[in-house]
Design an enzyme around this catalytic site. Structure first.
Site, PDB file in Angstrom:
ATOM      1  N   HIS A  92      37.906  34.128  42.887  1.00 54.16           N
ATOM      2  CA  HIS A  92      37.795  35.453  42.278  1.00 54.16           C
ATOM      3  C   HIS A  92      38.327  36.509  43.245  1.00 54.16           C
ATOM      4  O   HIS A  92      38.667  36.199  44.389  1.00 54.16           O
ATOM      5  CB  HIS A  92      36.345  35.740  41.917  1.00 54.16           C
ATOM      6  CG  HIS A  92      35.837  34.869  40.809  1.00 54.16           C
ATOM      7  ND1 HIS A  92      34.549  34.950  40.336  1.00 54.16           N
ATOM      8  CD2 HIS A  92      36.440  33.909  40.068  1.00 54.16           C
ATOM      9  CE1 HIS A  92      34.379  34.077  39.349  1.00 54.16           C
ATOM     10  NE2 HIS A  92      35.508  33.432  39.178  1.00 54.16           N
ATOM     11  N   GLU A  94      36.754  38.832  44.834  1.00 54.66           N
ATOM     12  CA  GLU A  94      35.887  38.946  46.007  1.00 54.66           C
ATOM     13  C   GLU A  94      36.042  37.738  46.929  1.00 54.66           C
ATOM     14  O   GLU A  94      36.191  37.891  48.144  1.00 54.66           O
ATOM     15  CB  GLU A  94      34.413  39.068  45.578  1.00 54.66           C
ATOM     16  CG  GLU A  94      34.113  40.262  44.698  1.00 54.66           C
ATOM     17  CD  GLU A  94      34.198  39.974  43.208  1.00 54.66           C
ATOM     18  OE1 GLU A  94      33.588  40.718  42.429  1.00 54.66           O
ATOM     19  OE2 GLU A  94      34.879  38.997  42.812  1.00 54.66           O
ATOM     20  N   SER A 116      32.214  44.449  38.387  1.00 54.17           N
ATOM     21  CA  SER A 116      30.882  44.027  38.807  1.00 54.17           C
ATOM     22  C   SER A 116      30.918  42.547  39.195  1.00 54.17           C
ATOM     23  O   SER A 116      31.447  41.726  38.453  1.00 54.17           O
ATOM     24  CB  SER A 116      29.899  44.239  37.657  1.00 54.17           C
ATOM     25  OG  SER A 116      28.617  43.781  38.013  1.00 54.17           O
ATOM     26  N   CYS A 118      30.315  38.687  39.640  1.00 59.49           N
ATOM     27  CA  CYS A 118      29.653  37.621  38.888  1.00 59.49           C
ATOM     28  C   CYS A 118      28.533  37.047  39.758  1.00 59.49           C
ATOM     29  O   CYS A 118      28.365  37.424  40.920  1.00 59.49           O
ATOM     30  CB  CYS A 118      30.671  36.537  38.508  1.00 59.49           C
ATOM     31  SG  CYS A 118      31.245  35.560  39.921  1.00 59.49           S
ATOM     32  N   CYS A 121      29.943  35.471  43.084  1.00 56.20           N
ATOM     33  CA  CYS A 121      30.426  36.468  44.041  1.00 56.20           C
ATOM     34  C   CYS A 121      29.286  37.320  44.591  1.00 56.20           C
ATOM     35  O   CYS A 121      29.261  37.628  45.786  1.00 56.20           O
ATOM     36  CB  CYS A 121      31.502  37.336  43.404  1.00 56.20           C
ATOM     37  SG  CYS A 121      33.015  36.398  43.053  1.00 56.20           S
TER      38      CYS A 121
END
Length: 192
Positions: A92, A94, A116, A118, A121
């Site tokens: 992802h 992040e 935002s 998940c 993350c």
């Protein structure tokens, strides 16, 4: 070697886009420390959104991440979601930025994410002891902000309208891919 981007270079979308696309390890040679010190949180979020756009342009999920030093404000890591591009279910925005930063004491950093985080993350953010996370979109998705606060992470919401629009467009175009990114292929199959 003289830096190409100096403390006197104006902060423009073009300059931020250049920084977004350069390898992080090359930034100290190309960008003077003084330039990073004048960047605002909105500028770092802009870089994250430009990385999200890169992910979208590659056919993937438009989520970007940027990690900065709290002391120097230099970029330590950055990345974008490559679920599709690398066939990797947890790369992802992040996690990609954290991987780019490498072995680092994240308790001295801030992570900017365009969406935002998940569950995976968010867990990584508090497990690696980030002091602060700045979230660019809680309009399209939200949920782990309070859990992060309870774990001692400062959560700031700095919504970026271009990032919100990009993710909304993506979600409308590729709902199955969006679901896969959040919950895996099993969740996509269960919808049918």
């Amino acid at each position: 070697m003289k830096a190409l981007i100096t403390q006197h270079t104006p902060v423009t979308n073009e300059v931020l886009n250049t920084i977004a696309h350069l390898p992080t390890k090359n930034l100290p040679k190309i960008v003077e420390e003084g330039f990073f010190k004048k960047l605002t949180d909105k500028d770092f979020m802009r870089i994250a959104v430009l990385l999200a756009q890169k992910g979208y342009d590659e056919g993937g999920c438009p989520i970007g991440g940027v990690i900065i030093s709290n002391e120097t404000r230099q970029i330590l890591g950055k990345g974008h979601n490559t679920l599709v591009q690398e066939n990797h279910p947890y790369n992802h925005g992040e996690t990609s930025a954290i991987r780019d930063a490498g072995r680092y004491d994240f308790s001295r950093t801030t992570i900017f994410t365009t969406l935002s985080p998940c569950d995976v993350c968010a867990t990584l953010i508090y497990m690696r002891q980030f002091k602060r996370v700045v979230v660019g979109d809680v309009t399209n998705a939200a949920g782990n902000e309070e859990m992060l606060r309870q774990k001692g992470v400062q959560v700031d919401i700095l919504e970026d309208h271009e990032g919100i629009a990009l993710y909304g467009k993506y979600r409308a175009e590729k709902p199955d891919q969006d679901m896969e990114d959040w919950k895996g292929l099993a969740a996509v199959r269960q919808r049918f």
